[in-house]
Design a protein around this motif. Structure first.
Motif, PDB file in Angstrom:
ATOM      1  N   HIS A  47       1.498   3.898  -1.696  1.00 16.44           N
ATOM      2  CA  HIS A  47       1.755   3.750  -2.899  1.00 16.44           C
ATOM      3  C   HIS A  47       0.722   4.742  -3.764  1.00 16.44           C
ATOM      4  O   HIS A  47      -0.324   4.883  -3.378  1.00 16.44           O
ATOM      5  N   ASP A  50       5.490   6.511  -2.281  1.00 15.40           N
ATOM      6  CA  ASP A  50       6.548   5.942  -1.411  1.00 15.40           C
ATOM      7  C   ASP A  50       6.999   6.359  -0.271  1.00 15.40           C
ATOM      8  O   ASP A  50       8.003   6.326   0.444  1.00 15.40           O
ATOM      9  N   CYS A 125      10.345  -5.400  -0.252  1.00 19.29           N
ATOM     10  CA  CYS A 125       9.258  -4.506  -0.330  1.00 19.29           C
ATOM     11  C   CYS A 125       8.271  -5.320  -1.398  1.00 19.29           C
ATOM     12  O   CYS A 125       8.542  -5.748  -2.427  1.00 19.29           O
ATOM     13  N   HIS A 126       6.900  -5.280  -0.994  1.00 22.61           N
ATOM     14  CA  HIS A 126       5.715  -5.992  -1.973  1.00 22.61           C
ATOM     15  C   HIS A 126       4.605  -5.185  -1.569  1.00 22.61           C
ATOM     16  O   HIS A 126       4.524  -4.432  -0.642  1.00 22.61           O
ATOM     17  N   SER A 127       3.620  -5.333  -2.524  1.00 25.55           N
ATOM     18  CA  SER A 127       2.545  -4.674  -2.404  1.00 25.55           C
ATOM     19  C   SER A 127       1.574  -5.307  -1.248  1.00 25.55           C
ATOM     20  O   SER A 127       1.897  -6.541  -0.797  1.00 25.55           O
ATOM     21  N   ASN A 131      -3.405   0.359  -1.491  1.00 27.73           N
ATOM     22  CA  ASN A 131      -2.272   1.733  -1.982  1.00 27.73           C
ATOM     23  C   ASN A 131      -1.187   1.677  -0.884  1.00 27.73           C
ATOM     24  O   ASN A 131      -0.926   2.580  -0.342  1.00 27.73           O
ATOM     25  N   ARG A 132      -0.740   0.486  -0.630  1.00 25.03           N
ATOM     26  CA  ARG A 132       0.157   0.250   0.698  1.00 25.03           C
ATOM     27  C   ARG A 132       1.440  -0.556   0.185  1.00 25.03           C
ATOM     28  O   ARG A 132       1.090  -1.670  -0.573  1.00 25.03           O
ATOM     29  N   ILE A 133       2.539  -0.403   0.619  1.00 30.00           N
ATOM     30  CA  ILE A 133       3.697  -1.079   0.332  1.00 30.00           C
ATOM     31  C   ILE A 133       4.145  -1.622   1.743  1.00 30.00           C
ATOM     32  O   ILE A 133       4.195  -0.823   2.497  1.00 30.00           O
TER      33      ILE A 133
END
Length: 148
Positions: A47, A50, A125-127, A131-133
């Motif tokens: 993130h 993407d 998809c979620h946090s 800085n990663r999804i």
């Protein structure tokens, strides 16, 4: 003469079309396809870019039960073909037609012989922090692979 040629052509092409094998609505022969059950698909993305960075899932098929399939440090998306462990099953992660992700699945049955299929897999998809999804599979998914 033209009428005769036209009539002969119509009869020939009509007979050819009629002679084509017709698909039967009966059950498929299990010797020519395989159901692959996909579970626990997770896809990781950076993130805010993407960019897809990794994926893992379990595969159950004719010659495997809960086989672990994974790819890390993805260079490009869609991915190339990746082998699941030391098995004869392979996969590639791709964009889905009606979902964000799809899997191309391959089962090698012999030299230059095998089954192939592609199917969408629904994810949410979620946090994931840092800085990663994280995209997790929503529903059980079966992808049919065959030799066609």
């Amino acid at each position: 003469m033209r009428f005769t040629i036209a009539t002969a052509a119509a009869l020939f092409f009509g007979a050819t079309a009629y002679a084509q094998p017709q698909r039967d609505d009966g059950p498929l022969d299990p010797n020519f396809y395989e159901n692959i059950d996909i579970s626990d698909l997770y896809v990781w993305k950076d993130h805010p870019s993407d960019k897809v960075t990794g994926a893992s899932f379990s595969l159950t098929g004719r010659n495997a039960t809960d086989l672990s399939c994974e790819v890390q440090d993805i260079e490009k998306f869609p991915t190339g073909v990746i082998t699941c462990g030391d098995s004869m099953y392979r996969f590639a992660l791709d964009k889905g037609e009606s979902t964000e992700f799809a899997l191309h699945l391959y089962h090698e049955l012999g030299v230059a012989v095998g089954y192939y299929g592609k199917g969408d897999v629904s994810t949410y998809c979620h946090s994931g922090g840092l800085n990663r999804i994280i995209c997790a599979q929503l529903n059980p998914t079966t992808i049919v692979i065959d030799s066609v």
